[in-house]
Design a protein around this motif. Structure first.
Motif: not given
Ligand code: GTP
Ligand code: MG
Ligand code: ZN
Length: 308
Positions: A184-185, A212-213, A237-242
């Motif tokens: 984000s941002g 942060q955004g 997105i804060r992160g990516f769960g694989v």
């Protein structure tokens, strides 16, 4: 029955493009022809769908999702085995990152890249906000650029504030279905507004306090580009769960690790602490970047709580 393209999905309502550029609001009623995949959103942006038009309400009812060429998935939550489709039928994915405001983590980049690699979607890195960087930050940017371009990912430097770099991106996007992802941002929506000011999409400055955004874009949405093709803007997105990856195949999607792994002593080597591991030796000799290897170890550890 009509055939259309899903431009936006809020989970219960869908914006569908069909015919000569008509946009119709649609919903899903009753039983949709279900596919093999368990997802939290049965209809995703980028899907080709069949629908009936309800003349009374001038809205559509989606009856079938046609087979997807590809899709990008995230884990819906840490515990469940359910997946969320961010978008489908993509030609190309752009990951927008920034060195500061906000700072994109290397591990986040790698989680995105291996997901794209697993679904065979070509990925390109956009480094935005170059107007803000001090010498030290430029150095960090150039370091990342060298790491990723060495393993075959194009990196495009951009300043949406100074409007530099757009002339490199636009020809790449032309006549394709493009996805833009990132924290984000970082400026995903700002890029779309610059390409087509008529879109007039909502953007906001990042928070002074958290740097942060503010999660301004809330649903993925596909926009038609004036030069031909589409761009899908996505929520930060804060992160990516694989998602949907076996532990012993994760290294297949780290291109340079995969290449070197052919020289490991054991064919089932996971490149952790096995004897005769060619990957570890390449890391020690600086042929594989340590940051990439660290991302690999973290993903293998499976701690992706902070990456959602
Ligand atoms: N200095 C500078 N600021 C930028 C640049 N690009 C975007 N911004 C600013 O960054 C802030 C966030 O931009 P957005 O486009 O809303 O970011 P986003 O990635 O869409 O964020 P979400 O929708 O929350 O995921 C806005 O205040 C933009 O004006 C840039 O190149 N330089
Ligand atoms: Mg946005
Ligand atoms: Zn090994």
């Amino acid at each position: 029955m009509e055939k259309g393209l899903v431009l936006k999905s809020t989970g219960s309502h869908y914006k569908v493009l069909y015919g000569e550029g008509i946009i119709l609001n649609c919903s899903v009623k009753g039983k949709l022809k279900i596919r093999e995949l368990k997802t939290t959103n049965p209809v995703a942006v980028g899907d080709n769908v069949l629908f009936d038009i309800d003349k009374k309400t001038n809205s559509g009812i989606i009856t079938e999702v046609l087979a997807r060429r590809n899709y990008i998935l995230r884990k819906a939550s840490n515990l469940s085995r359910q997946y969320q489709i961010i978008a489908s039928n993509i030609d190309q994915a752009f990951l927008m990152i920034t060195i500061i405001l906000p700072e994109t983590q290397v591990e986040f980049i790698d989680r995105f890249l291996i997901t794209a690699e697993a679904y065979r979607i070509p990925a390109t890195i956009i480094i935005n906000k170059t107007d803000l960087y001090s010498d030290a930050e430029v150095e960090k940017m150039e370091y990342l650029e060298s790491v990723y371009s060495k393993i075959g990912y194009d990196c495009i430097k951009l300043s949406l504030k100074d409007k530099t770099g757009l002339d490199t991106i636009i020809p790449l996007m032309k006549n394709r279905i493009n996805l833009i992802s990132g924290n984000s941002g970082v400026g995903k929506t700002t890029l779309l507004n610059l390409i087509d000011p008529e879109l007039n999409l909502k953007t906001a400055e990042i928070s002074d306090y958290h740097k942060q955004g503010k999660h301004i874009t809330t649903f993925p949405e596909m926009h038609k580009m004036p030069f031909g093709g589409f761009v899908i803007d996505t929520p930060g997105i804060r992160g990516f769960g694989v998602a949907d990856m076996e532990r012993n195949e994760i290294y297949h999607f780290f291109r340079e690790i995969f290449k070197v792994s052919k020289n490991c002593r054991f064919t089932n080597c996971l490149h952790l602490d096995e004897p005769g591991c060619a990957v570890r030796s390449a890391v020690e000799h600086g042929e594989i970047d340590f940051l990439r290897y660290r991302s690999y170890l973290n993903i293998m550890e499976g701690d992706d709580r902070k990456y959602r």
